[in-house]
Design an enzyme around this catalytic site. Structure first.
Site, mmCIF file in Angstrom:
data_model
loop_
_atom_site.group_PDB
_atom_site.id
_atom_site.type_symbol
_atom_site.label_atom_id
_atom_site.label_comp_id
_atom_site.label_asym_id
_atom_site.label_seq_id
_atom_site.Cartn_x
_atom_site.Cartn_y
_atom_site.Cartn_z
ATOM 1 N N LYS A 256 0.821 -1.218 0.000
ATOM 2 C CA LYS A 256 0.000 0.000 0.000
ATOM 3 C C LYS A 256 0.859 1.273 0.000
ATOM 4 O O LYS A 256 2.070 1.224 0.274
ATOM 5 C CB LYS A 256 -0.920 -0.031 1.228
ATOM 6 C CG LYS A 256 -1.929 -1.180 1.206
ATOM 7 C CD LYS A 256 -2.939 -1.039 2.349
ATOM 8 C CE LYS A 256 -3.919 -2.180 2.353
ATOM 9 N NZ LYS A 256 -4.980 -1.996 3.383
ATOM 10 N N TYR B 246 -12.419 -2.511 -3.930
ATOM 11 C CA TYR B 246 -12.846 -2.757 -2.537
ATOM 12 C C TYR B 246 -14.376 -2.812 -2.396
ATOM 13 O O TYR B 246 -14.883 -2.589 -1.291
ATOM 14 C CB TYR B 246 -12.301 -1.649 -1.638
ATOM 15 C CG TYR B 246 -10.912 -1.903 -1.057
ATOM 16 C CD1 TYR B 246 -10.561 -3.118 -0.456
ATOM 17 C CD2 TYR B 246 -9.953 -0.884 -1.051
ATOM 18 C CE1 TYR B 246 -9.301 -3.315 0.108
ATOM 19 C CE2 TYR B 246 -8.694 -1.083 -0.478
ATOM 20 C CZ TYR B 246 -8.374 -2.305 0.093
ATOM 21 O OH TYR B 246 -7.140 -2.500 0.664
ATOM 22 N N ARG C 176 -1.636 -14.367 4.418
ATOM 23 C CA ARG C 176 -2.349 -13.734 5.541
ATOM 24 C C ARG C 176 -1.578 -13.920 6.852
ATOM 25 O O ARG C 176 -1.546 -13.035 7.701
ATOM 26 C CB ARG C 176 -3.781 -14.269 5.620
ATOM 27 C CG ARG C 176 -4.585 -13.791 4.406
ATOM 28 C CD ARG C 176 -5.969 -14.344 4.356
ATOM 29 N NE ARG C 176 -6.840 -13.768 5.370
ATOM 30 C CZ ARG C 176 -7.353 -12.546 5.289
ATOM 31 N NH1 ARG C 176 -7.067 -11.749 4.272
ATOM 32 N NH2 ARG C 176 -8.146 -12.103 6.231
ATOM 33 N N GLU D 89 -9.394 -10.716 -7.643
ATOM 34 C CA GLU D 89 -8.428 -9.632 -7.409
ATOM 35 C C GLU D 89 -7.245 -9.724 -8.380
ATOM 36 O O GLU D 89 -6.736 -8.700 -8.827
ATOM 37 C CB GLU D 89 -7.955 -9.670 -5.950
ATOM 38 C CG GLU D 89 -9.080 -9.317 -4.992
ATOM 39 C CD GLU D 89 -8.655 -9.233 -3.529
ATOM 40 O OE1 GLU D 89 -7.489 -9.517 -3.215
ATOM 41 O OE2 GLU D 89 -9.507 -8.874 -2.701
HETATM 42 P P1 CMP Z 1 -7.268 -4.750 3.778
HETATM 43 O O1 CMP Z 1 -6.789 -6.114 4.091
HETATM 44 O O2 CMP Z 1 -6.666 -4.042 2.623
HETATM 45 O O3 CMP Z 1 -8.856 -4.809 3.549
HETATM 46 C C1 CMP Z 1 -9.696 -3.704 3.769
HETATM 47 C C2 CMP Z 1 -9.018 -2.599 4.512
HETATM 48 O O4 CMP Z 1 -9.868 -1.696 5.188
HETATM 49 C C3 CMP Z 1 -8.173 -3.176 5.637
HETATM 50 O O5 CMP Z 1 -7.062 -3.839 5.086
HETATM 51 C C4 CMP Z 1 -7.856 -1.936 6.458
HETATM 52 O O6 CMP Z 1 -6.713 -1.250 5.986
HETATM 53 C C5 CMP Z 1 -9.083 -1.038 6.190
HETATM 54 N N1 CMP Z 1 -9.899 -0.804 7.393
HETATM 55 C C6 CMP Z 1 -10.128 0.392 7.962
HETATM 56 N N2 CMP Z 1 -10.913 0.271 9.039
HETATM 57 C C7 CMP Z 1 -11.201 -1.043 9.165
HETATM 58 C C8 CMP Z 1 -11.963 -1.799 10.093
HETATM 59 N N3 CMP Z 1 -12.596 -1.233 11.111
HETATM 60 N N4 CMP Z 1 -12.021 -3.143 9.910
HETATM 61 C C9 CMP Z 1 -11.386 -3.752 8.873
HETATM 62 N N5 CMP Z 1 -10.648 -3.064 7.942
HETATM 63 C C10 CMP Z 1 -10.547 -1.734 8.107
#
Ligand code: CMP
Length: 136
Positions: free
Chosen positions: A12, A52, A88, A129
């Site tokens: 990111k 997203y 993960r 994705e």
């Molecule tokens: P990512 O794995 O890229 O998937 C969605 C993203 O939303 C997550 O990582 C976080 O960076 C972002 N995010 C922000 N707030 C939240 C939250 N409360 N719960 C989960 N993801 C969040």
């Protein structure tokens, strides 16, 4: 049971900006994930919203899409045994405050938004994705 899988990884903007892409890619290789494809790009807010869209009803959606489109990112296709779960595990918990020692998000994440890396969460989403970023 282990099976060879492919998954999508994103480094990111917060991590690209801090020149962490090489270190992060080395970590994947050390952990036996092959980087099949990689490119550095910047996407629009509209593209981020499309990527997203599973999160479109979440309160953080707007912020998330602005952030992912705010600077260059590195997208990769990773391949290896159980690559989706392995990626993960290597990333650690979404919130760096809850991530285990040694994970990428613990090492480099700044906040739940600026958590340095994204990885697909299922076989189905990995396929979607990967084809989102790599058309051929
Ligand atoms: P990512 O794995 O890229 O998937 C969605 C993203 O939303 C997550 O990582 C976080 O960076 C972002 N995010 C922000 N707030 C939240 C939250 N409360 N719960 C989960 N993801 C969040």
């Amino acid at each position: 049971m282990s099976s060879v899988e492919q998954t999508l990884s994103i480094i990111k903007p917060d991590a690209v900006e801090r020149n962490l892409a090489d270190k992060i890619q080395k970590k994947f290789i050390q952990e036996k994930l092959k980087i099949l494809k990689t490119k550095k790009i910047q996407i629009s807010k509209e593209e981020a919203s499309e990527f997203y869209k599973v999160h479109q009803t979440k309160p953080f959606f707007e912020r998330l899409c602005s952030y992912l489109s705010s600077g260059p990112i590195v997208v990769m296709v990773l391949e290896g045994n159980n690559a989706i779960a392995e990626n993960r595990r290597i990333m650690g918990a979404t919130d760096p405050n809850n991530a285990e020692e040694g994970t990428l998000r613990k090492l480099y994440g700044i906040s739940i938004d600026k958590n340095s890396v994204h990885g697909s969460d299922s076989v189905e989403n990995a396929k979607k994705e990967i084809s989102f970023f790599f058309k051929d």
